[in-house]
Every structure is written in structure tokens, then in C-alpha cells.
Enzyme design. Sequence first.
Site, PDB file in Angstrom:
ATOM      1  CE  LYS A   1      13.045   6.951  13.287  1.00  0.00           C
ATOM      2  NZ  LYS A   1      13.631   6.410  12.111  1.00  0.00           N
TER       3      LYS A   1
ATOM      4  N   GLY B   1      19.205   4.110   5.815  1.00  0.00           N
ATOM      5  CA  GLY B   1      19.424   3.672   4.438  1.00  0.00           C
ATOM      6  C   GLY B   1      18.512   2.515   4.078  1.00  0.00           C
TER       7      GLY B   1
ATOM      8  CB  ALA C   1      -0.898   0.005   1.234  1.00  0.00           C
TER       9      ALA C   1
ATOM     10  CE  LYS D   1      16.766   6.413  15.190  1.00  0.00           C
ATOM     11  NZ  LYS D   1      17.755   7.078  14.328  1.00  0.00           N
TER      12      LYS D   1
HETATM   13  N1  HSE Z   1      17.197  10.238  10.489  1.00  0.00           N
HETATM   14  C1  HSE Z   1      17.864   9.170  11.142  1.00  0.00           C
HETATM   15  C2  HSE Z   1      19.340   9.457  11.227  1.00  0.00           C
HETATM   16  C3  HSE Z   1      17.707   7.838  10.485  1.00  0.00           C
HETATM   17  O1  HSE Z   1      19.812  10.493  10.782  1.00  0.00           O
HETATM   18  O2  HSE Z   1      20.041   8.616  11.783  1.00  0.00           O
HETATM   19  C4  HSE Z   1      16.386   7.232  10.719  1.00  0.00           C
HETATM   20  O3  HSE Z   1      16.149   7.039  12.068  1.00  0.00           O
END
Ligand code: HSE
Length: 436
Positions: A105, A302, A43, A205
Amino acid sequence: MKPINVGLLGIGTVGGGTFTVLKRNAEEITRRAGRPICITVVADKNLELARKVTGGDARLTDDAFAVVSDPEIDIVVELIGGCGVARELVLQAIENGKHVVTANKALLAMHGNEIFVAAQKKGVMVAFEAAVAGGIPIIKALREGLTANRIEWLAGIINGTTNFILSEMRDKGLSFADALQDAQALGYAEADPTFDVEGVDAAHKATIMSAIAFGIPMQFDKAYVEGISKLDAVDIRYAEQLGYRIKLLGIARRREQGVELRVHPTLIPERRLIANVEGAMNAVLVQGDAVGATLYYGKGAGAEPTGSAVIADLVDVTRLHTSDPEHRVPHLAFQPNQVRDVPVLSIDEVITSYYLRMRVEDKPGVLADITRILADSSISIEALIQKEAAAGESDTDIIMLTHRTVERNANAAIAKIEVLESVQGKVTKLRVESLS
Ligand code: HSE
């Protein structure tokens, strides 16, 4: 072998990486999972993109709600992000008895408690390896590999954008603004970089890791969050002269009175391996009482690195979905009735060391006044640099590192230093962690 059917919500960078790797390594993954894992339906609002990525190998729809209600789907992979529609979809998928794999997250840090209770009730799994540090299997390590340990603390470089910017600032002597521009030009920072540079992404995180490290609920709203946008390049240079690197760390530490949960620029001794994690790479250092320090390093973002984590979860869910829910690895590593409401300590109660930089008049007695205030506050000085005043100037910089003290005490001493007549402006304060 009957395949397990996956509905993929969102085929952007991570969704695309997941699709590509699952297809490329299908045979190997099937040998591991015990049956084929098949993305049956995708989707996405952008059907053209979805068609390009899937090459006709999956059914496409722009209605994600139809996927979470599709009786054919066993596992829903949520890669939409954010806490709006993604939350509704995840809760709906759980309600419909589907297992969920997510890289979201923000959703888990802010609504994880609600989501895990719902999943527990329905006997489904919510797996989230990709939510922290991209391709690094840190969730697996914390939840399973380190399960014998009382985890004492963890500290992570868990945002690649800010680590890239800090590396550029150090390597090239750039200001934050110039390094951010470079990061944006190279695609490491988004057009609106706020979430990354202000530490919010890292705090999401760190919140998730604190929950599974200590068996506590998600408490993102209690986390202390400070980014790097106000960091001055001069402090990176002075830190280097003192043998330190500045990194944006997500820190979770167990203390008797509660848990420290904080994200801020931090000086770390340059001899630590983690201090040498450069560019957009991530690393997490975990201190367990039995194992000691363990370090996990890799790509934190990535397409394929994060896809690697999503697929690891898909394999886990495929292996375990027929097992009795009571015999699965608990979502937050601890049995649900053993999760403890330990408070997150306010930043005032944090105990750490400090880097202080102040601009002072270069005249007799100034240093004595400053060190007297610190001594009266029982703050011991570990190192000190006083720069020679530049030609024609009567002011100079004093930079000091203190020993550990409680933040409230450090702030009170700094307030007293700032009112000294010979001290100009504000004192710059950064936290220092030895990570030993
Ligand atoms: N934007 C995050 C970073 C990656 O720069 O590590 C995705 O969590």
C-alpha cells in the site's frame, strides 16, 4: 493446460499464506482460473525460511532482480513492502512486460501514479487487492461491483492494530500505552508501531481507495493523518456516555470543491454496524448514490486472509492476461484519460461535527461564556455533559458535541474558548461522523 508462471518476491507472512493457500486449493483455483497458477520461483533473502515454506515445490533464489527478468515468469508477486527496492522491482517487472500483483500500500499510495502510467504504457496489469483491508475484496467492490454508482464517500476501519488497541482501551479502561503493550505482546502491533498507531498505514489505504472511488490520482502527500497515540482513555469513556465509539477512520468524501481525504480518531454513533467492529478486524462503509450504504467486513491482515486477496488477483490476471489491454478493468477503475486532477481539501476546509472536552472552573457564567463563543461562530451544540466537580475540587469537565461546521471555524472558536480565564489548558477536539 499450460500453467501460468508466477515469481514470488518475499515469502514472509503474506507470501507464506499465498503459497499455502494456492497449494491447498490448487484444484479449485485452477477450475476458476482456467489453467494452473504455479509459483515457479521464490525470491527471499532468507533462503532457509523459503525452503521451509515451499517444501521444495519452487525454485529458490535470493536475487529478486533475476526473477523480474526471468523470461519464464508471467506474473510477479511483490510482497517485499516499502518504497525502496520494491519500487525498483515493480518498475523493472513492468518494463520487462510482466504483470504485477502487490500488497504494497505504501508503494501504491506514494508511487502509484508513476507505476500505473508505466503499466499502461506496457499493456500489463498491476493488481492490488491485498493492499487494502487484507482479505476483504474492497478493491473489487469499488472498481467493479459499485461501478454504476457515483460514490459519495467511504469510511473505513482499515488498520487492525489500532482497532485492537482502541477496543482494549474501551473494554478494559486501559491507557493507550498499556493497550499498545498488550497489542505488542499478542503480536498485533510491531516493535516499532509508528506506521500503524500514527495513522500512516491507514492513510496509504484511504489514499488508494479515494483514487478508485473518485477517479483521481493518488495524493497521499495531501492526506490529513492523525493517529491514536495522543488519545486519552477519558475521551473514550465520555464518548460512550454520549452513545459513541471512537474508531480510527480513513475517510474519503467527495465535495463540490474537492475531496476530503483524512485519517483520524473519530466518534461514530454506537448504533452503526461499523462502530461495533472490534479487535483487529477491518470494515469499510461505502456510500453510493444508487446502492446507498454498503459495508464490507473481514480480516485486514494475516497470512491466509491477505493471501486470499493476492490469489484473487492472480486469478484475475490469469483470466485476463490474453485480453486486449483496452478491454480490461482500468487500474484506477476509471479510464486512464478520465482520471481527474481533483484537489484534496486541506483539513481546515473539512466539514464535520466535533467533540470538545475542556476543563473549567465550576462557577456561574462559565458555560454561558463558552456557548456564547460557539453561538457567535454559528456553531450549534448537539449534546452537552457537565460533570459534577469531584469532592474538594473547584474544576470540572465540560464535554460537548457540536453540529457540523467547517474545521477552520471550529478551530477559531476553540482558540477563543482557550483564552477564557475560567478554561484551563487546551480544549480536546475530536471529529464526529454520523455516517448516515
Ligand atoms: N499493519 C496493518 C494493520 C496490516 O494493523 O491492519 C497490514 O496493512
